[in-house]
Design an enzyme around this catalytic site. Structure first.
Site, PDB file in Angstrom:
ATOM      1  N   LYS A  54     -10.211 -13.485 -14.852  1.00 36.72           N
ATOM      2  CA  LYS A  54     -10.338 -13.792 -16.282  1.00 36.72           C
ATOM      3  C   LYS A  54      -9.729 -15.149 -16.658  1.00 36.72           C
ATOM      4  O   LYS A  54     -10.324 -15.915 -17.414  1.00 36.72           O
ATOM      5  CB  LYS A  54      -9.632 -12.683 -17.077  1.00 36.72           C
ATOM      6  CG  LYS A  54      -9.963 -12.667 -18.536  1.00 36.72           C
ATOM      7  CD  LYS A  54     -11.288 -12.016 -18.723  1.00 36.72           C
ATOM      8  CE  LYS A  54     -11.656 -11.755 -20.143  1.00 36.72           C
ATOM      9  NZ  LYS A  54     -12.829 -10.870 -20.214  1.00 36.72           N
ATOM     10  N   CYS A  65       5.297  -6.318   1.684  1.00 40.09           N
ATOM     11  CA  CYS A  65       5.714  -4.931   1.547  1.00 40.09           C
ATOM     12  C   CYS A  65       5.105  -4.081   2.673  1.00 40.09           C
ATOM     13  O   CYS A  65       5.460  -4.275   3.825  1.00 40.09           O
ATOM     14  CB  CYS A  65       5.372  -4.410   0.147  1.00 40.09           C
ATOM     15  SG  CYS A  65       6.224  -2.868  -0.212  1.00 40.09           S
ATOM     16  N   TYR A  66       4.156  -3.201   2.355  1.00 38.09           N
ATOM     17  CA  TYR A  66       3.547  -2.406   3.427  1.00 38.09           C
ATOM     18  C   TYR A  66       2.960  -3.321   4.501  1.00 38.09           C
ATOM     19  O   TYR A  66       3.050  -3.028   5.701  1.00 38.09           O
ATOM     20  CB  TYR A  66       2.435  -1.516   2.848  1.00 38.09           C
ATOM     21  CG  TYR A  66       1.776  -0.652   3.904  1.00 38.09           C
ATOM     22  CD1 TYR A  66       2.435   0.469   4.404  1.00 38.09           C
ATOM     23  CD2 TYR A  66       0.511  -0.957   4.412  1.00 38.09           C
ATOM     24  CE1 TYR A  66       1.849   1.258   5.385  1.00 38.09           C
ATOM     25  CE2 TYR A  66      -0.081  -0.173   5.389  1.00 38.09           C
ATOM     26  CZ  TYR A  66       0.596   0.940   5.869  1.00 38.09           C
ATOM     27  OH  TYR A  66       0.014   1.719   6.841  1.00 38.09           O
ATOM     28  N   HIS A  76       7.997  -8.055  -3.547  1.00 41.31           N
ATOM     29  CA  HIS A  76       6.701  -8.443  -4.126  1.00 41.31           C
ATOM     30  C   HIS A  76       6.783  -9.838  -4.765  1.00 41.31           C
ATOM     31  O   HIS A  76       7.187  -9.957  -5.920  1.00 41.31           O
ATOM     32  CB  HIS A  76       6.260  -7.406  -5.159  1.00 41.31           C
ATOM     33  CG  HIS A  76       5.849  -6.123  -4.534  1.00 41.31           C
ATOM     34  ND1 HIS A  76       4.583  -5.911  -4.028  1.00 41.31           N
ATOM     35  CD2 HIS A  76       6.542  -5.002  -4.281  1.00 41.31           C
ATOM     36  CE1 HIS A  76       4.517  -4.700  -3.497  1.00 41.31           C
ATOM     37  NE2 HIS A  76       5.688  -4.129  -3.634  1.00 41.31           N
ATOM     38  N   GLU A  85       4.423 -11.552  -5.811  1.00 42.95           N
ATOM     39  CA  GLU A  85       3.329 -11.755  -6.775  1.00 42.95           C
ATOM     40  C   GLU A  85       3.695 -11.364  -8.200  1.00 42.95           C
ATOM     41  O   GLU A  85       3.008 -11.747  -9.134  1.00 42.95           O
ATOM     42  CB  GLU A  85       2.073 -10.996  -6.309  1.00 42.95           C
ATOM     43  CG  GLU A  85       2.161  -9.469  -6.327  1.00 42.95           C
ATOM     44  CD  GLU A  85       2.806  -8.857  -5.068  1.00 42.95           C
ATOM     45  OE1 GLU A  85       3.527  -9.583  -4.357  1.00 42.95           O
ATOM     46  OE2 GLU A  85       2.615  -7.664  -4.836  1.00 42.95           O
ATOM     47  N   ASP A  99     -16.582 -13.597 -21.399  1.00 48.06           N
ATOM     48  CA  ASP A  99     -17.381 -13.659 -20.174  1.00 48.06           C
ATOM     49  C   ASP A  99     -18.833 -14.060 -20.451  1.00 48.06           C
ATOM     50  O   ASP A  99     -19.361 -14.972 -19.814  1.00 48.06           O
ATOM     51  CB  ASP A  99     -17.338 -12.317 -19.430  1.00 48.06           C
ATOM     52  CG  ASP A  99     -15.916 -11.888 -19.115  1.00 48.06           C
ATOM     53  OD1 ASP A  99     -15.028 -12.760 -19.114  1.00 48.06           O
ATOM     54  OD2 ASP A  99     -15.691 -10.689 -18.879  1.00 48.06           O
ATOM     55  N   GLY A 107       0.845  -1.191   0.000  1.00 47.85           N
ATOM     56  CA  GLY A 107       0.000   0.000   0.000  1.00 47.85           C
ATOM     57  C   GLY A 107       0.875   1.233   0.000  1.00 47.85           C
ATOM     58  O   GLY A 107       2.082   1.150   0.245  1.00 47.85           O
TER      59      GLY A 107
END
Ligand code: XMP
Length: 537
Positions: free
Chosen positions: A382, A82-83, A181, A183, A239, A55
């Protein structure tokens, strides 16, 4: 369905949806919630683990996004990223300070591989599933603040040249923190670290799978809809197609899909959608195709301003759909292909700013007589929608279709839209996609299935509103210029032009000039986003 849940507590960082996607890739279901979510609600959800995201705040500042120390006493493993890691330190009695320099970008890191996060198994019951990694690797850093003193009971389990606590743990309490990070793809071992946390440390069994999702959703739709009637606006996009597939398998002919062909689709697309969902296709449902081309071209005649064009196309869609809905009469449910990022981005999930108010089908609910909305894909990202689509047997070319804007070719024809221009752009775009797809396939065949570095995430041909002088045979021409666009992007918010090989572009150019009447020039668009956008209008 009672599935294991990991909570991703959102502190407003830019990669938060990515954190959730990576957790789902470990076959673990997770949901994103704002850091303001009350502790009682968190407890009631009975999570198997909690991840605190990055963040923009500094945790020691007045009014910074924060959490209660009780969050760390639920007996549930917590991982701060992180944050999130800094906040964990701060709340539990460590110290966080501003560093002299920001640490940003790919950074060499040394991991203590005895930590369960990094594959060391000490004391874990299910240690055998942990994924190991090398002690020396790289990670993606992006921070100003750093943990200058560990909270009591914690030890540092990774460091870089400038960050002494690049990761930390308090094994007894099940608390872990990572300053970088994991991710993002720039942290090559990052997915393994998240796997080790959710599957190893939290002990999730990996019960989030698309085959069971499809089965469970079909059962749930049946239970909810009963004998009711459902109406769905089918666009032929991923979708709405997957939503149609699920609903059809659940309730068959109780589902009616209305497919509006606005004459701004890509070449042959209307027929392809009809082949899959229409009569004689693989799905049992009522399929209504409305050929509204002439209506749209009539409304768009003489209009060149992009937003006005968008508005006309959107409004006309509602009119056409409303007319069809009236013929059908009252329905019990209106189905929508809303997916999880739509939910999060409309401010309902996490802490991200409201990026767009979500109207998947442009305000339809106000115009259709129905009792309830049904959104079978509301929990899916997705890539999960695509997996569900494959499970349902929807053809790959539809499931892996690149994004196509709702207003279609209407915003890929600069200036006024006419039937003649639609044919030109359809033909040019078809040739371009055919040649790029062929080049991608050839590259993959020669490289063990690997994608080329220039693999675009979206590519199309547009018709510029410019005509210029050329020569064809011995004759002077005064024809349109086609612009080719291909971009590489992860989130579609920023993008850069893909480096499509020059030979491919040359082949496309010569085919377009030879095969498409009315075109005498082909441009390649090099513009990044920003300052350009992906679409031309
Ligand atoms: P831009 O042009 O804004 O595009 O860089 C980003 C992504 O959004 C798609 N796009 C649209 N999709 N209606 C849509 O449904 C629209 O009006 C629209 N405009 C852009 C675009 O194709 C790209 O994927």
């Amino acid at each position: 369905m009672d599935k294991e849940l990991v909570l991703v507590i959102d502190f407003g960082g830019q990669y938060n949806q990515l954190v959730a996607r990576r957790v789902r890739e470990c076959d673990v279901y997770c949901e994103i919630y704002s850091y303001k979510t009350p502790l009682d609600k968190i407890k009631a959800m009975n999570p198997k683990g909690i991840i605190l995201t990055g963040g923009p705040s500094s945790c020691y500042e007045e009014g910074a996004a924060t959490c209660s120390s009780e969050l760390f006493e639920l007996g549930v493993p917590v991982l701060g990223l992180c944050y999130g890691a800094q906040l964990m330190s701060h709340v539990l009695g460590g110290k966080v300070e501003r560093a002299a320099n920001r640490e940003y970008g790919k950074t060499d890191i040394t991991l203590d591989t005895t930590s369960a996060l990094f594959g060391g198994a000490a004391g874990l019951a299910n240690a055998d599933i942990l994924q190991s990694m090398p002690a020396e690797t790289t990670c993606w850093m992006s921070h100003f603040d750093y943990i200058s003193k560990l909270a009591p009971g914690f030890k540092s389990v990774a460091h870089t040249d400038s960050t002494p606590v690049a990761a930390m743990e308090n094994v007894e309490r099940g608390l872990y923190g990572i300053q970088f990070h994991p991710e993002v793809l720039h942290t090559p071992e990052g997915s393994k670290m998240l796997f080790n946390f959710v599957r190893g440390i939290c002990g999730c069994s990996g019960d989030w799978r698309m085959d069971t999702f499809v089965e469970d959703t079909i059962k749930n739709i049946r239970a909810k809809v009963g004998n009711g009637k459902v109406l769905l606006a089918l666009s032929g996009g991923v979708d709405s197609s997957v939503a149609a597939g699920l609903l059809s398998r659940a309730i068959g002919k109780q589902l009616t899909c209305v497919f509006v062909d606005h004459g701004l689709l890509r070449k042959n697309e209307g027929d392809e959608v009809e082949a899959v969902f229409g009569e004689g296709g693989q799905f049992d449902l009522n399929f209504i195709r409305v050929n509204a081309q002439e209506r749209y071209y009539g409304k768009l005649a003489g209009v060149s301003e992009p937003e006005r064009k968008r508005k006309i196309i959107g409004e006309e869609f509602i009119r056409v759909f409303e007319e069809e809905a009236k013929k059908i009469g009252a329905v019990d449910f209106l189905a929508q292909g809303t997916i999880y990022p739509d939910v999060v981005e409309s401010g309902l999930g996490g802490e991200s700013a409201v990026i767009k108010s979500h109207h998947n089908v442009g305000g339809l609910p106000d115009f259709v007589d129905f009792k309830e909305i049904i959104e079978p894909l509301r929990d899916l990202f997705k890539d999960e929608v695509r997996k569900a689509g494959l499970q349902l047997g929807i053809p790959e070319r539809l499931v892996f279709r690149q994004p196509f804007p709702g207003p279609g070719l209407g915003i890929r024809i600069i200036g006024e839209v006419t039937a003649e221009k639609v044919v030109i752009v359809q033909d040019a775009d078809y040739i371009y996609r055919e040649e790029v797809d062929k080049a991608i396939a050839e590259y993959k065949a020669a490289n063990d299935g690997k994608e080329p570095a220039w693999m675009p995430n979206q590519y199309y041909a547009a018709l510029t509103n410019m005509r210029s002088v050329g020569v064809m045979g011995d004759e002077r021409t005064y024809d349109y210029a086609v612009a080719l666009r291909a971009v590489k992007t992860i989130d579609f918010m920023t993008a850069e032009a893909a480096q499509i090989p020059f030979e491919v572009l040359q082949t496309v150019m010569s085919r377009i000039i030879n095969e498409v009447r009315g075109v005498n020039r082909v441009f390649y668009d090099l513009t990044s986003k920003p300052p350009g956008t992906i679409e031309m209008e």
